[in-house]
Design a protein around this motif. Structure first.
Motif, PDB file in Angstrom:
ATOM      1  N   GLU A 169       0.811  -1.220   0.000  1.00 42.04           N
ATOM      2  CA  GLU A 169       0.000   0.000   0.000  1.00 42.04           C
ATOM      3  C   GLU A 169       0.843   1.269   0.000  1.00 42.04           C
ATOM      4  O   GLU A 169       0.355   2.349  -0.338  1.00 42.04           O
ATOM      5  CB  GLU A 169      -0.935  -0.003   1.219  1.00 42.04           C
ATOM      6  CG  GLU A 169      -1.979  -1.117   1.196  1.00 42.04           C
ATOM      7  CD  GLU A 169      -2.871  -1.087   2.426  1.00 42.04           C
ATOM      8  OE1 GLU A 169      -2.591  -0.258   3.329  1.00 42.04           O
ATOM      9  OE2 GLU A 169      -3.822  -1.877   2.490  1.00 42.04           O
ATOM     10  N   LYS A 170       2.106   1.140   0.370  1.00 40.83           N
ATOM     11  CA  LYS A 170       2.980   2.313   0.420  1.00 40.83           C
ATOM     12  C   LYS A 170       3.641   2.605  -0.929  1.00 40.83           C
ATOM     13  O   LYS A 170       4.357   3.599  -1.058  1.00 40.83           O
ATOM     14  CB  LYS A 170       4.061   2.103   1.486  1.00 40.83           C
ATOM     15  CG  LYS A 170       3.518   1.986   2.902  1.00 40.83           C
ATOM     16  CD  LYS A 170       4.656   1.792   3.905  1.00 40.83           C
ATOM     17  CE  LYS A 170       4.127   1.679   5.328  1.00 40.83           C
ATOM     18  NZ  LYS A 170       5.225   1.468   6.312  1.00 40.83           N
ATOM     19  N   ARG A 171       3.420   1.760  -1.921  1.00 41.20           N
ATOM     20  CA  ARG A 171       4.059   1.941  -3.225  1.00 41.20           C
ATOM     21  C   ARG A 171       3.621   3.245  -3.882  1.00 41.20           C
ATOM     22  O   ARG A 171       2.436   3.558  -3.951  1.00 41.20           O
ATOM     23  CB  ARG A 171       3.723   0.756  -4.135  1.00 41.20           C
ATOM     24  CG  ARG A 171       4.199   0.920  -5.579  1.00 41.20           C
ATOM     25  CD  ARG A 171       4.029  -0.366  -6.365  1.00 41.20           C
ATOM     26  NE  ARG A 171       2.644  -0.826  -6.374  1.00 41.20           N
ATOM     27  CZ  ARG A 171       1.734  -0.425  -7.253  1.00 41.20           C
ATOM     28  NH1 ARG A 171       2.055   0.495  -8.175  1.00 41.20           N
ATOM     29  NH2 ARG A 171       0.499  -0.914  -7.224  1.00 41.20           N
ATOM     30  N   ASP A 185      10.858   8.948  -1.676  1.00 37.05           N
ATOM     31  CA  ASP A 185      10.270   7.619  -1.745  1.00 37.05           C
ATOM     32  C   ASP A 185      11.346   6.541  -1.734  1.00 37.05           C
ATOM     33  O   ASP A 185      11.159   5.475  -1.151  1.00 37.05           O
ATOM     34  CB  ASP A 185       9.422   7.484  -3.012  1.00 37.05           C
ATOM     35  CG  ASP A 185       8.630   6.191  -3.025  1.00 37.05           C
ATOM     36  OD1 ASP A 185       7.725   6.044  -2.180  1.00 37.05           O
ATOM     37  OD2 ASP A 185       8.933   5.310  -3.849  1.00 37.05           O
ATOM     38  N   PHE A 186      12.469   6.813  -2.385  1.00 43.58           N
ATOM     39  CA  PHE A 186      13.563   5.839  -2.385  1.00 43.58           C
ATOM     40  C   PHE A 186      14.085   5.618  -0.967  1.00 43.58           C
ATOM     41  O   PHE A 186      14.384   4.490  -0.573  1.00 43.58           O
ATOM     42  CB  PHE A 186      14.693   6.314  -3.296  1.00 43.58           C
ATOM     43  CG  PHE A 186      15.865   5.369  -3.351  1.00 43.58           C
ATOM     44  CD1 PHE A 186      15.705   4.088  -3.861  1.00 43.58           C
ATOM     45  CD2 PHE A 186      17.111   5.761  -2.888  1.00 43.58           C
ATOM     46  CE1 PHE A 186      16.784   3.207  -3.913  1.00 43.58           C
ATOM     47  CE2 PHE A 186      18.194   4.884  -2.933  1.00 43.58           C
ATOM     48  CZ  PHE A 186      18.028   3.613  -3.450  1.00 43.58           C
ATOM     49  N   GLN A 187      14.174   6.687  -0.199  1.00 39.61           N
ATOM     50  CA  GLN A 187      14.629   6.557   1.188  1.00 39.61           C
ATOM     51  C   GLN A 187      13.591   5.842   2.043  1.00 39.61           C
ATOM     52  O   GLN A 187      13.920   4.984   2.861  1.00 39.61           O
ATOM     53  CB  GLN A 187      14.916   7.951   1.765  1.00 39.61           C
ATOM     54  CG  GLN A 187      16.064   8.680   1.101  1.00 39.61           C
ATOM     55  CD  GLN A 187      17.387   7.964   1.252  1.00 39.61           C
ATOM     56  OE1 GLN A 187      17.679   7.385   2.292  1.00 39.61           O
ATOM     57  NE2 GLN A 187      18.199   7.996   0.195  1.00 39.61           N
ATOM     58  N   LYS A 188      12.333   6.168   1.819  1.00 33.14           N
ATOM     59  CA  LYS A 188      11.253   5.630   2.644  1.00 33.14           C
ATOM     60  C   LYS A 188      10.913   4.183   2.287  1.00 33.14           C
ATOM     61  O   LYS A 188      10.646   3.356   3.168  1.00 33.14           O
ATOM     62  CB  LYS A 188      10.009   6.506   2.481  1.00 33.14           C
ATOM     63  CG  LYS A 188       8.827   6.093   3.340  1.00 33.14           C
ATOM     64  CD  LYS A 188       7.659   7.042   3.128  1.00 33.14           C
ATOM     65  CE  LYS A 188       6.451   6.644   3.962  1.00 33.14           C
ATOM     66  NZ  LYS A 188       5.294   7.574   3.730  1.00 33.14           N
ATOM     67  N   ASN A 189      10.914   3.884   0.983  1.00 34.48           N
ATOM     68  CA  ASN A 189      10.521   2.547   0.506  1.00 34.48           C
ATOM     69  C   ASN A 189      11.658   1.877  -0.257  1.00 34.48           C
ATOM     70  O   ASN A 189      11.449   1.256  -1.309  1.00 34.48           O
ATOM     71  CB  ASN A 189       9.275   2.650  -0.379  1.00 34.48           C
ATOM     72  CG  ASN A 189       8.069   3.160   0.386  1.00 34.48           C
ATOM     73  OD1 ASN A 189       7.707   2.623   1.423  1.00 34.48           O
ATOM     74  ND2 ASN A 189       7.442   4.224  -0.130  1.00 34.48           N
ATOM     75  N   TYR A 190      12.838   1.992   0.297  1.00 34.33           N
ATOM     76  CA  TYR A 190      14.068   1.490  -0.330  1.00 34.33           C
ATOM     77  C   TYR A 190      13.949   0.039  -0.792  1.00 34.33           C
ATOM     78  O   TYR A 190      14.372  -0.321  -1.898  1.00 34.33           O
ATOM     79  CB  TYR A 190      15.223   1.650   0.658  1.00 34.33           C
ATOM     80  CG  TYR A 190      16.478   0.910   0.309  1.00 34.33           C
ATOM     81  CD1 TYR A 190      17.362   1.409  -0.649  1.00 34.33           C
ATOM     82  CD2 TYR A 190      16.805  -0.283   0.948  1.00 34.33           C
ATOM     83  CE1 TYR A 190      18.529   0.734  -0.966  1.00 34.33           C
ATOM     84  CE2 TYR A 190      17.968  -0.963   0.639  1.00 34.33           C
ATOM     85  CZ  TYR A 190      18.829  -0.457  -0.319  1.00 34.33           C
ATOM     86  OH  TYR A 190      19.983  -1.132  -0.628  1.00 34.33           O
ATOM     87  N   ASN A 191      13.338  -0.816   0.021  1.00 32.19           N
ATOM     88  CA  ASN A 191      13.281  -2.247  -0.288  1.00 32.19           C
ATOM     89  C   ASN A 191      12.519  -2.549  -1.580  1.00 32.19           C
ATOM     90  O   ASN A 191      12.749  -3.582  -2.208  1.00 32.19           O
ATOM     91  CB  ASN A 191      12.646  -3.024   0.870  1.00 32.19           C
ATOM     92  CG  ASN A 191      13.577  -3.110   2.066  1.00 32.19           C
ATOM     93  OD1 ASN A 191      14.792  -3.021   1.920  1.00 32.19           O
ATOM     94  ND2 ASN A 191      13.010  -3.269   3.249  1.00 32.19           N
ATOM     95  N   MET A 192      11.638  -1.648  -1.986  1.00 32.15           N
ATOM     96  CA  MET A 192      10.874  -1.875  -3.213  1.00 32.15           C
ATOM     97  C   MET A 192      11.732  -1.730  -4.469  1.00 32.15           C
ATOM     98  O   MET A 192      11.328  -2.181  -5.553  1.00 32.15           O
ATOM     99  CB  MET A 192       9.701  -0.889  -3.311  1.00 32.15           C
ATOM    100  CG  MET A 192       8.598  -1.116  -2.316  1.00 32.15           C
ATOM    101  SD  MET A 192       7.156  -0.093  -2.744  1.00 32.15           S
ATOM    102  CE  MET A 192       6.322  -0.057  -1.160  1.00 32.15           C
TER     103      MET A 192
END
Length: 269
Positions: A169-171, A185-192
């Motif tokens: 949902e955070k994508r 977003d890269f910092q927050k959702n790095y694993n994606m």
């Protein structure tokens, strides 16, 4: 996201790139009459099959004048000699004729389209390039996953990886996002972003699949990008940190901001 022109490129198994066989120097099958030994004889791009006096097939350089006439400027190719070739056929035939010479060794396909002035890539622009590329790769994989009803776009292992991204949902949805938002977003959702970067490496590393990208293997990604993203050439040049003319997986991942501890050859599916 990438430039508007690039968004119009049809999403396929190899994002932001044309079919691999069009621009690499891999083999191609030459068609001829059923009795002709050349039917199943394979030649590199730029060469055609002929038979000698003993009816033995052999590969010889194609005459550029025998190449089909280009249907339009969209078939034009710019070589790194800053010369526009009518088509990939004309380019590879010319390169073949120069085999064994210093000029031939240095001649490579630079990008799709007629040669034009490519503005220099400034330092601040270079840092922006991977922001757009990472987001693009993630969105392409998500799109492939959503469309893969016949299981022919992604393997089962790949789909398992992408499913986690798709259902998160955070994508960040695809859109015309600011560079600041992409960076956050890269910092927050790095694993994606870890798997999409590995996946693209695997898509390119095929001739041979040895864990290193050559200039020819990069061509399917570079060639369509350069006219629209003027930092493409400098970006890939600087990815080759040790300047050995090969980009290893570790160098590739570092260029896209993936941490060393997250580089995993098993993700190159």
């Amino acid at each position: 996201m990438l430039s508007p022109a690039l968004q119009e490129v049809e999403v396929g198994a190899n994002p932001v790139q044309v079919e691999v066989g069009e621009f690499d120097e891999a083999i191609e099958v030459v068609e001829d009459a059923a009795e002709n030994p050349c039917l199943n004889h394979r030649c590199k791009k730029g060469k055609v099959c002929e038979v000698d006096d003993t009816n033995t097939p052999m590969c010889v350089c194609q005459d550029p004048s025998s190449c089909p006439a280009a249907e339009g400027e969209f078939e034009h190719i710019c070589g790194n000699d800053n010369k526009t070739y009518d088509s990939s056929c004309h380019f590879f035939a010319t390169k073949c004729a120069l085999e064994g010479t210093k000029k031939g060794h240095k001649l490579h396909l630079d990008y799709i389209g007629s040669c034009k002035l490519i503005e220099p890539c400034l330092d601040n622009e270079l840092t922006e390039f991977p922001l757009r590329m990472r987001d693009w790769l993630k969105n392409v994989l998500v799109t492939l996953y959503a469309r893969d009803e016949d299981n022919n776009l992604l393997t089962e292992k790949q789909k398992l990886r992408v499913k986690k991204i798709y259902e998160n949902e955070k994508r960040l949805e695809a859109g015309d996002h600011s560079l600041d938002l992409l960076a956050r977003d890269f910092q927050k959702n790095y694993n994606m972003y870890i798997f999409p970067v590995h996946w693209q490496f695997g898509q390119l590393d095929q001739h041979p699949a040895d864990g290193y990208l050559t200039h020819s293997e990069l061509a399917p990604l570079r060639a369509p990008l350069i006219p629209m993203e003027h930092c493409t050439t400098r970006f890939f040049e600087e990815c080759d940190a040790d300047k050995d003319k090969y980009i290893a997986l570790e160098e590739w991942a570092a260029c896209f901001g993936i941490k060393e501890q997250d580089v995993d050859k098993d993700l190159v599916i």
